[in-house]
Design a protein around this motif. Structure first.
Motif, PDB file in Angstrom:
ATOM      1  N   ASP A  25       0.824  -1.211   0.000  1.00  0.00           N
ATOM      2  CA  ASP A  25       0.000   0.000   0.000  1.00  0.00           C
ATOM      3  C   ASP A  25       0.859   1.262   0.000  1.00  0.00           C
ATOM      4  O   ASP A  25       0.415   2.315  -0.429  1.00  0.00           O
ATOM      5  N   LEU A  26       2.093   1.158   0.475  1.00  0.00           N
ATOM      6  CA  LEU A  26       2.976   2.326   0.441  1.00  0.00           C
ATOM      7  C   LEU A  26       3.262   2.747  -0.997  1.00  0.00           C
ATOM      8  O   LEU A  26       3.393   3.935  -1.289  1.00  0.00           O
ATOM      9  N   GLU A  30       0.066   5.289  -0.956  1.00  0.00           N
ATOM     10  CA  GLU A  30       0.798   6.349  -0.261  1.00  0.00           C
ATOM     11  C   GLU A  30       1.756   7.112  -1.171  1.00  0.00           C
ATOM     12  O   GLU A  30       2.369   8.079  -0.744  1.00  0.00           O
ATOM     13  N   TRP A  32       4.702   6.163  -2.440  1.00  0.00           N
ATOM     14  CA  TRP A  32       6.134   5.923  -2.320  1.00  0.00           C
ATOM     15  C   TRP A  32       6.652   5.436  -3.667  1.00  0.00           C
ATOM     16  O   TRP A  32       5.977   4.702  -4.386  1.00  0.00           O
ATOM     17  N   THR A 104       7.438  -0.679   7.522  1.00  0.00           N
ATOM     18  CA  THR A 104       7.434  -0.813   6.068  1.00  0.00           C
ATOM     19  C   THR A 104       7.668  -2.231   5.565  1.00  0.00           C
ATOM     20  O   THR A 104       7.210  -2.571   4.475  1.00  0.00           O
TER      21      THR A 104
END
Length: 131
Positions: A25-26, A30, A32, A104
């Motif tokens: 999901d990062l 998000e 990234w 993370t």
């Protein structure tokens, strides 16, 4: 009568592997980049190898550089860490990015995919990351 071990060949062992579990999901939600996410994987992997450097499995894994195997998965890290920490604990390292304090990545120490590890990965919905 001579001792013979014919017919008693041991079953081949599973190869040593490291599972690296990443919060996908990062990347997706998000924003990234792939580079920063790969850095998290490198941090967690380096940390667990350092922390478990005395284990025979880690030493054997590092001694066989040409056959190293890793799998990368995405999942809920908190639930996975709880399952891995249950008695007996599975050696792992949860990497938390600082100063943001964002978990993370989890890297598991080299292992032979024991039942407890398979069960924890399945229960947390880990799936092989395919681009």
């Amino acid at each position: 009568m001579a001792d013979s071990q014919e017919g008693t060949a041991a079953a081949p062992q599973q190869p040593l592997v490291m599972q690296i579990v990443v919060r996908r999901d990062l990347l997706d939600a998000e924003g990234w980049g792939v580079g920063p996410l790969m850095a998290q994987v490198a941090h967690a992997t380096s940390a667990v190898l350092h922390e478990t450097r005395g284990r025979s499995e880690t030493q054997a894994y590092l001694d066989d550089l040409k056959n190293m195997r890793k799998t990368a998965d995405g999942t809920s890290l908190e639930r996975l860490v709880n399952l891995l920490s249950a008695d007996p604990p599975v050696p792992h390292h949860l990497w938390t990015e600082q100063p943001e304090n964002v978990p993370t990545c989890v890297a598991l120490a080299p292992n032979r995919r024991e039942a407890k590890i398979k069960k924890a990965l399945d229960k947390t919905g880990c799936r092989l990351w395919k681009g």
